[in-house]
Design a protein around this motif. Structure first.
Motif, PDB file in Angstrom:
ATOM      1  N   ALA A  38      64.994  20.488   6.315  1.00 21.40           N
ATOM      2  CA  ALA A  38      64.258  19.501   7.097  1.00 21.40           C
ATOM      3  C   ALA A  38      62.802  19.416   6.660  1.00 21.40           C
ATOM      4  CB  ALA A  38      64.337  19.838   8.589  1.00 21.40           C
ATOM      5  N   VAL A  39      62.194  20.586   6.398  1.00 24.25           N
ATOM      6  CA  VAL A  39      60.811  20.603   5.931  1.00 24.25           C
ATOM      7  C   VAL A  39      60.711  19.973   4.544  1.00 24.25           C
ATOM      8  CG1 VAL A  39      58.864  22.070   5.266  1.00 24.25           C
ATOM      9  CG2 VAL A  39      60.175  22.598   7.335  1.00 24.25           C
ATOM     10  N   GLY A  44      59.164  12.659   2.090  1.00 28.86           N
ATOM     11  CA  GLY A  44      59.819  11.369   1.925  1.00 28.86           C
ATOM     12  C   GLY A  44      59.943  10.613   3.227  1.00 28.86           C
ATOM     13  N   GLN A  45      60.330  11.331   4.278  1.00 27.14           N
ATOM     14  CA  GLN A  45      60.501  10.712   5.589  1.00 27.14           C
ATOM     15  C   GLN A  45      59.181  10.156   6.115  1.00 27.14           C
ATOM     16  OE1 GLN A  45      61.815  13.506   8.545  1.00 27.14           O
ATOM     17  NE2 GLN A  45      61.615  12.055  10.240  1.00 27.14           N
ATOM     18  N   VAL A  46      58.138  10.979   6.079  1.00 29.08           N
ATOM     19  CA  VAL A  46      56.832  10.553   6.586  1.00 29.08           C
ATOM     20  C   VAL A  46      56.241   9.461   5.706  1.00 29.08           C
ATOM     21  CG1 VAL A  46      54.455  11.312   7.006  1.00 29.08           C
ATOM     22  CG2 VAL A  46      56.376  12.727   7.778  1.00 29.08           C
ATOM     23  N   GLY A  47      56.470   9.564   4.398  1.00 35.17           N
ATOM     24  CA  GLY A  47      55.961   8.533   3.489  1.00 35.17           C
ATOM     25  C   GLY A  47      56.504   7.160   3.840  1.00 35.17           C
ATOM     26  N   LYS A  98      57.188  22.575  19.822  1.00 34.60           N
ATOM     27  CA  LYS A  98      58.434  22.057  19.276  1.00 34.60           C
ATOM     28  C   LYS A  98      58.324  20.544  19.138  1.00 34.60           C
ATOM     29  CE  LYS A  98      62.727  21.960  17.931  1.00 34.60           C
ATOM     30  NZ  LYS A  98      63.081  22.423  16.573  1.00 34.60           N
ATOM     31  N   VAL A  99      58.513  20.038  17.929  1.00 31.74           N
ATOM     32  CA  VAL A  99      58.454  18.606  17.661  1.00 31.74           C
ATOM     33  C   VAL A  99      59.846  18.149  17.240  1.00 31.74           C
ATOM     34  CG1 VAL A  99      57.421  16.797  16.237  1.00 31.74           C
ATOM     35  CG2 VAL A  99      56.035  18.750  16.968  1.00 31.74           C
ATOM     36  N   GLU A 100      60.444  17.309  18.039  1.00 26.98           N
ATOM     37  CA  GLU A 100      61.806  16.851  17.748  1.00 26.98           C
ATOM     38  C   GLU A 100      61.834  15.844  16.607  1.00 26.98           C
ATOM     39  OE1 GLU A 100      64.466  18.069  18.955  1.00 26.98           O
ATOM     40  OE2 GLU A 100      63.703  19.247  20.651  1.00 26.98           O
ATOM     41  N   PHE A 101      60.893  14.908  16.630  1.00 20.62           N
ATOM     42  CA  PHE A 101      60.851  13.863  15.618  1.00 20.62           C
ATOM     43  C   PHE A 101      59.420  13.724  15.091  1.00 20.62           C
ATOM     44  CE2 PHE A 101      64.108  12.721  18.751  1.00 20.62           C
ATOM     45  CZ  PHE A 101      65.241  12.697  17.935  1.00 20.62           C
TER      46      PHE A 101
END
Length: 381
Positions: A38-39, A44-47, A98-101
């Motif tokens: 996930a890390v 890519g996800q944040v970009g 805790k950050v889910e998304f």
């Protein structure tokens, strides 16, 4: 990091920087294969999320490069990153969150609410460990793991213990006097390092441990202003068999005592200002907004986060107004969730903000402000 949002206030200079801001709050916990994967997928996800909000290539590159795992931190752990004009300005690990998304935001000013909530009420403190041959002093912040800065004083062990190494001579007055003078010099140097760090960082607590005689000498040499905030632990931490876990727990206990006194003091200040028409206390969303517009709020107290409200941010004083207000049309930047706009106005009016537990504010009140001066109409009545 560039700044910390705490009980002493938010760094207003962040809000005065020009250009686009991009922030990201993401989970960087490790411990399992899926967590590592996930890390690894975060850049890519944040970009993509940044691109969908028209972030610049420079901002995307800078922010995604900062999204690395938090090795050595127990789960859950989050990372908060803020980028301005292609520069990473804030990069903080937030333990226990805790950050889910992934929460990604772009706009003309930084969204620091997540950081402020995590860091609110924090304060700097020192931990000093004294020995006859020197010592160390480290700067910490109450809601951040790990030392921010450390300094050491290293004497000459052979010199300090020379008299002990000469059979039959340690008891001679001259040798004993020389040895104690070396200990005194080391203690004096450590005390100076403590005083300097305390002044530079406005610390509110100094925890002193180590060799009994050494810590007594250091405590006696501290500046008068720092003696009342010094707590001495009866632990000799500079030995091979020292119980570091017990030491850390004892330090945390002293930190918790300061935090507890802070909350109690805020509760008493609210209670003391609640009577006689409460001219020095703003209660509720509308009153707090009005106080911020006049730069009248000294400390904003938040128990509920006002997420269901929206406010308009302005690029000049009074920095905010109601979404339906027709005032200050020439200064309107846009409308955002109230917590973001309130936090910005708090910083730009040199106020501080505290996210407080239940019991500090009157029942049914989610937000309040301690005022710098009383409301004229109420104080006159």
């Amino acid at each position: 990091m560039a700044s910390r949002a705490g009980s002493t206030g938010i760094d207003a200079s962040l809000y005065r920087r020009e250009g686009q801001w991009c922030t990201a709050l993401v989970d960087v916990s490790l411990g399992t294969t899926s967590a590592q994967e996930a890390v690894d997928s975060l850049p890519g996800q944040v970009g993509k999320l940044l691109g969908s909000q028209q972030a610049s290539d420079a901002d995307i590159e800078a922010l995604t490069a900062a999204l690395v795992s938090a090795e050595g931190h127990a789960s859950p752990v989050a990372r908060f990153v803020a980028v301005n004009n292609g520069e990473v300005v804030v990069d903080e690990i937030i333990d226990g969150l805790k950050v889910e998304f992934a929460d990604v935001d772009c706009g003309p000013f930084p969204n620091l609410v997540a950081l402020a909530r995590a860091r609110g009420g924090q304060f700097p403190y020192l931990v000093a460990e004294a020995g006859k041959d020197g010592g160390e002093v480290s700067l910490y912040h109450s809601s951040v793991k790990g030392a921010d800065e450390s300094r050491g004083v290293t004497g000459d062990p052979d010199e300090a213990h020379h008299a002990r190494k000469v059979p039959g001579q340690y008891d001679e007055p001259k040798n004993q006097s020389n040895t104690e003078e070396i200990w005194r010099r080391n203690a004096d140097e450590l005390a100076k390092q403590i005083d300097e760090l305390a002044r530079e960082n406005y610390v509110r607590l100094i925890v002193l441990a180590g060799d009994v005689k050494a810590r007594e000498m250091v405590a006696g040499m501290l500046a008068v202003a720092h003696k009342p905030i010094t707590s001495i632990l009866d632990q000799h931490t500079r030995t091979g068999g020292a119980d570091q876990a017990a030491f850390a727990a004892a330090v945390q206990e002293r930190v918790d005592e300061v935090l507890g006194r802070d909350v109690q003091e805020l509760s008493e200040r609210v209670a003391n200002r609640s009577g006689s028409g409460r001219p020095e206390l703003a209660l509720g969303f509308d009153e707090v907004v009005a106080a911020l517009q006049q730069a009248q709020a000294a400390t904003v107290l938040v128990n509920q986060y006002q997420d269901d409200e929206t406010l308009t941010a302005l690029n000049a004083e009074p920095w905010l107004c109601g979404e339906d207000s027709g005032d200050h049309a020439e200064s309107v930047m846009g409308s955002w969730p109230a917590p973001e706009v309130l936090l910005r106005a708090t910083a730009l009016t040199d106020a501080s903000i505290r996210y407080v537990p239940d019991g500090v504010l009157p029942e049914g009140t989610g937000i309040a402000a301690l005022l710098r001066w009383p409301n004229a109409s109420e104080s006159a009545s």
